[in-house]
Design a protein around this motif. Structure first.
Motif, mmCIF file in Angstrom:
data_model
loop_
_atom_site.group_PDB
_atom_site.id
_atom_site.type_symbol
_atom_site.label_atom_id
_atom_site.label_comp_id
_atom_site.label_asym_id
_atom_site.label_seq_id
_atom_site.Cartn_x
_atom_site.Cartn_y
_atom_site.Cartn_z
ATOM 1 N N GLN A 133 66.367 -41.541 78.491
ATOM 2 C CA GLN A 133 66.367 -42.851 77.509
ATOM 3 C C GLN A 133 64.904 -43.410 77.855
ATOM 4 N N ALA A 134 64.176 -43.618 76.825
ATOM 5 C CA ALA A 134 62.860 -44.494 77.011
ATOM 6 C C ALA A 134 63.192 -45.961 76.747
ATOM 7 N N HIS A 135 62.563 -47.022 77.595
ATOM 8 C CA HIS A 135 62.770 -48.195 77.500
ATOM 9 C C HIS A 135 61.472 -48.736 77.255
ATOM 10 N N PHE A 174 56.415 -43.922 79.263
ATOM 11 C CA PHE A 174 55.686 -42.700 78.868
ATOM 12 C C PHE A 174 54.250 -42.606 79.535
ATOM 13 N N ASP A 175 53.714 -43.590 80.250
ATOM 14 C CA ASP A 175 52.434 -43.576 81.111
ATOM 15 C C ASP A 175 52.471 -44.789 81.956
ATOM 16 N N LEU A 181 50.194 -43.369 70.478
ATOM 17 C CA LEU A 181 51.117 -44.436 71.121
ATOM 18 C C LEU A 181 50.358 -45.423 72.074
ATOM 19 N N GLN A 182 49.781 -45.065 72.660
ATOM 20 C CA GLN A 182 48.914 -45.882 73.748
ATOM 21 C C GLN A 182 48.160 -47.063 72.994
ATOM 22 N N LEU A 191 55.349 -40.625 68.491
ATOM 23 C CA LEU A 191 55.956 -39.277 69.135
ATOM 24 C C LEU A 191 55.718 -38.034 68.337
ATOM 25 N N SER A 192 56.157 -38.255 67.007
ATOM 26 C CA SER A 192 55.983 -36.919 66.481
ATOM 27 C C SER A 192 54.740 -36.549 66.185
ATOM 28 N N PHE A 193 53.741 -37.390 65.956
ATOM 29 C CA PHE A 193 52.385 -37.055 65.813
ATOM 30 C C PHE A 193 51.871 -36.753 67.200
#
Length: 299
Positions: A99-101, A69-70, A44-45, A133-135
């Motif tokens: 909820q993520a933005h 997320f970070d 993700l990063q 995110l699944s990973f």
């Protein structure tokens, strides 16, 4: 990162965009190249960095943030832009379940076609974020210590690799603490391994209480723990070590078993590898163990 700039919810502020398009829509080859680049990673990063590089070339987006997320995942220049566009990531949640933005910093108002392109690219990015995110969840299952709930050794090495990459790219130091439980063998020998497991779980709970969101704790193996900390100076690292040690020493349960902690610390240096920074912290730890235990030293 400065979020004090004007925030425009693009679904509510249609009047912000110029009424007429001043830029062409994305071509099929541009879209194909964009998608191809997104598919290069499921981290993700790293995905955020790839996405920003692509969108920066296609639209006047000079800054981009995945801070939901970070807090460290900020790309480009997120300080001087006059306008922040906030778009939700469908189906993606923060660690708190909210909820993520995604936050886009733009250098000039978007034309209608640019606005449509942003929505289109954001939607494509969102689809890859779901895969990432699944990973990440699968990775967490493989990198989590089942007893304490902390990261395991594999998780530590994975996080350390990310930290080293970030430090090298952005010239931002971080810190490592290596922590060993004093008299843990005594607990196992005299009260059994079941009691020893309770001690490990209890110690892990103290890490969760005193560490900040940006810090990470791991059970490296046996009764040895590691913490990756957002500390840039020896003073900050010493304060973090003191917080951990004070918390554990305040436990009447651990005191009753004569369990305390010895800690060794090191700050990232230019050119460090996983082995070099770990060895410095580990050597500092063993100096503590050899000089009476229940203390902290830095490399």
């Amino acid at each position: 990162m400065d979020f004090s700039t004007s925030v425009y919810d693009s679904t509510q502020h249609n009047s912000f965009y110029p009424a007429e398009s001043t830029a062409n829509a994305l071509t099929s080859s541009e879209l194909a190249g964009f998608v191809s680049q997104l598919l290069t990673t499921l981290e993700l990063q790293e995905l955020g960095g790839v996405y920003f590089q692509q969108i920066n070339m296609l639209l006047p987006v000079i800054g981009f943030s995945l801070s939901d997320f970070d807090s460290r995942w900020v790309y480009g220049n997120a300080k001087v832009s006059s306008t922040l566009i906030d778009l939700p990531l469908k189906g993606a949640s923060t660690i708190n379940g909210e909820q993520a933005h995604v936050y886009y910093y733009i250098s000039s108002p978007l034309s209608l076609s640019q606005r449509e392109a942003l929505f289109q690219l954001h939607d494509l990015f969102g689809k890859q974020v779901k895969h990432a995110l699944s990973f990440m969840r699968v990775q967490q299952m493989a990198t989590r210590d089942t007893l304490t709930g902390l990261g395991n050794r594999a998780g530590f090495e994975q996080s350390m690799t990310r930290q080293l990459g970030w430090a090298q790219r952005h010239d931002e130091p971080f810190a490592l603490l290596v922590i060993d439980l004093d008299n843990f063998k005594y607990v196992n020998d005299n009260f059994g391994h079941g009691e020893g497991d309770k001690v490990l779980v209890h110690v892990a709970s103290h890490f969760s209480k005193v560490l900040r969101d940006e810090d990470e704790a791991f059970r490296y193996g046996g009764d040895e723990f590691c913490c990756l900390l957002d500390c840039q100076t020896q003073l900050q690292l010493a304060c973090a070590a003191q917080r951990i040690q004070s918390s554990i020493n305040s436990s009447s349960y651990l005191a009753g078993l004569a369990v305390s902690t010895s800690l060794g610390g090191a700050i990232y240096r230019d050119g460090d590898t996983i082995s070099s920074i770990f060895d410095r912290a580990d050597n500092a730890l063993y100096r503590v163990k050899n000089s009476g235990k229940n203390s902290y030293q830095a490399a």
